[in-house]
Design an enzyme around this catalytic site. Structure first.
Site, mmCIF file in Angstrom:
data_model
loop_
_atom_site.group_PDB
_atom_site.id
_atom_site.type_symbol
_atom_site.label_atom_id
_atom_site.label_comp_id
_atom_site.label_asym_id
_atom_site.label_seq_id
_atom_site.Cartn_x
_atom_site.Cartn_y
_atom_site.Cartn_z
ATOM 1 N N GLU A 139 0.841 -1.204 0.000
ATOM 2 C CA GLU A 139 0.000 0.000 0.000
ATOM 3 C C GLU A 139 0.874 1.252 0.000
ATOM 4 O OE1 GLU A 139 -2.362 1.517 -0.851
ATOM 5 O OE2 GLU A 139 -3.974 1.687 0.592
ATOM 6 N N ASP A 140 0.338 2.330 -0.546
ATOM 7 C CA ASP A 140 1.126 3.565 -0.582
ATOM 8 C C ASP A 140 1.139 4.283 0.769
ATOM 9 O OD1 ASP A 140 -1.583 4.235 -0.747
ATOM 10 O OD2 ASP A 140 -1.362 5.642 -2.399
ATOM 11 N N ASP A 197 -3.651 6.382 6.096
ATOM 12 C CA ASP A 197 -4.013 7.686 6.638
ATOM 13 C C ASP A 197 -5.069 7.443 7.725
ATOM 14 O OD1 ASP A 197 -4.264 10.430 6.857
ATOM 15 O OD2 ASP A 197 -5.592 10.623 5.139
ATOM 16 N N LYS A 255 0.633 7.577 8.393
ATOM 17 C CA LYS A 255 0.284 8.850 9.041
ATOM 18 C C LYS A 255 -0.548 8.531 10.283
ATOM 19 C CE LYS A 255 -1.100 11.646 5.290
ATOM 20 N NZ LYS A 255 -2.111 12.571 4.734
ATOM 21 N N PHE A 297 -0.246 16.553 3.704
ATOM 22 C CA PHE A 297 -0.698 15.916 2.472
ATOM 23 C C PHE A 297 0.509 15.824 1.555
ATOM 24 C CE2 PHE A 297 -2.702 15.008 -1.508
ATOM 25 C CZ PHE A 297 -3.683 14.111 -1.110
HETATM 26 P P1 IMP Z 1 -7.247 6.128 4.289
HETATM 27 O O1 IMP Z 1 -8.405 5.244 3.930
HETATM 28 O O2 IMP Z 1 -7.688 7.411 4.930
HETATM 29 O O3 IMP Z 1 -6.171 5.425 5.091
HETATM 30 O O4 IMP Z 1 -6.652 6.652 2.943
HETATM 31 C C1 IMP Z 1 -5.867 5.900 2.171
HETATM 32 C C2 IMP Z 1 -5.780 6.444 0.767
HETATM 33 O O5 IMP Z 1 -5.967 7.866 0.688
HETATM 34 C C3 IMP Z 1 -4.387 6.191 0.276
HETATM 35 O O6 IMP Z 1 -4.277 4.907 -0.307
HETATM 36 C C4 IMP Z 1 -4.163 7.332 -0.682
HETATM 37 O O7 IMP Z 1 -4.618 6.985 -1.962
HETATM 38 C C5 IMP Z 1 -4.992 8.471 -0.118
HETATM 39 N N1 IMP Z 1 -4.167 9.387 0.711
HETATM 40 C C6 IMP Z 1 -4.143 9.510 2.041
HETATM 41 N N2 IMP Z 1 -3.265 10.443 2.439
HETATM 42 C C7 IMP Z 1 -2.702 10.914 1.309
HETATM 43 C C8 IMP Z 1 -1.680 11.906 1.060
HETATM 44 O O8 IMP Z 1 -1.075 12.540 1.955
HETATM 45 N N3 IMP Z 1 -1.372 12.110 -0.248
HETATM 46 C C9 IMP Z 1 -1.972 11.442 -1.277
HETATM 47 N N4 IMP Z 1 -2.920 10.515 -1.080
HETATM 48 C C10 IMP Z 1 -3.272 10.251 0.206
HETATM 49 MG MG MG Z 2 -3.883 3.863 -1.978
#
Ligand code: IMP
Ligand code: MG
Length: 182
Positions: free
Chosen positions: A106-107, A110, A138, A159
């Site tokens: 995963e990238d 968040d 994060k 971000f």
């Molecule tokens: P989560 O479900 O909130 O954990 O979000 C995960 C997804 O949101 C990641 O796989 C990213 O595609 C996107 N995302 C969250 N934070 C960032 C950021 O700082 N930059 C770019 N994409 C983000």
């Molecule tokens: Mg992603």
């Protein structure tokens, strides 16, 4: 997003958060970590598109155990910097993962909602094992309970863009990770 000039594009790149060299070093460590766990057993690397495509390409070349790569697409951000909290699987894997050793690549974690959903879905398909390796973590923004087996970098609540991560579908091609500026 629309950029009329190169300057307009570049002014959104606030500052470098993680350099290409720093990423390279950690990728090598992640490769050794994955090798040590699976010790030669075949592996399925599952990448979550689109953000993880660059990371997957590097991770796949850092592991030396036999591995297959698979893709799925999960979306939660919809062209903004706020998580919608509404995760959708927009493209599923093209194979069964029953009895496989799966590593989700995963990238970024968040809020954790995307990965919590993906993990729940993949677990229900009966893999032999399931682990998560994330490029970025994060932790300050976590809503869903989600902890990676390995996070290459832990970052504050910024971000970020680059190395696969986008804002409005742009900036994925930066070879390093930068803070996005509005
Ligand atoms: P989560 O479900 O909130 O954990 O979000 C995960 C997804 O949101 C990641 O796989 C990213 O595609 C996107 N995302 C969250 N934070 C960032 C950021 O700082 N930059 C770019 N994409 C983000
Ligand atoms: Mg992603």
């Amino acid at each position: 997003m629309e950029f009329k000039t190169r300057e307009e594009f570049e002014k959104h790149i606030k500052k470098t958060v993680i350099t290409a060299d720093e990423i390279k070093l950690r990728i090598a460590e992640a490769g050794r970590y994955i090798d040590s766990i699976y010790s030669g057993r075949p592996l399925l690397l599952v990448s979550i598109l689109k953000g993880a495509f660059v990371f997957l390409a590097d991770i796949a070349r850092a592991v030396t155990v036999p591995c297959e790569v698979c893709f799925m697409e999960a979306k939660s951000y919809y062209e903004s910097t706020e998580s919608s909290g509404d995760v959708k699987i927009t493209m599923d894997l093209d194979r069964d993962i029953k009895d496989c050793d799966v590593v989700i690549v995963e990238d970024i974690i968040d809020t954790g909602r995307t990965l919590a959903d993906v993990v729940r879905i993949l677990r229900s398909r009966g893999p032999h094992s399931l682990r998560v390796v994330t490029l970025l973590d994060k932790p300050e923004r976590r809503v869903a309970e989600m902890k990676a087996d390995m996070a290459l970098f832990t970052i504050p609540d910024l971000f970020v863009i680059g190395y696969g991560l986008d804002y409005g579908e742009y900036f994925r091609n930066l070879p390093y990770i930068a803070e996005y500026s509005e």
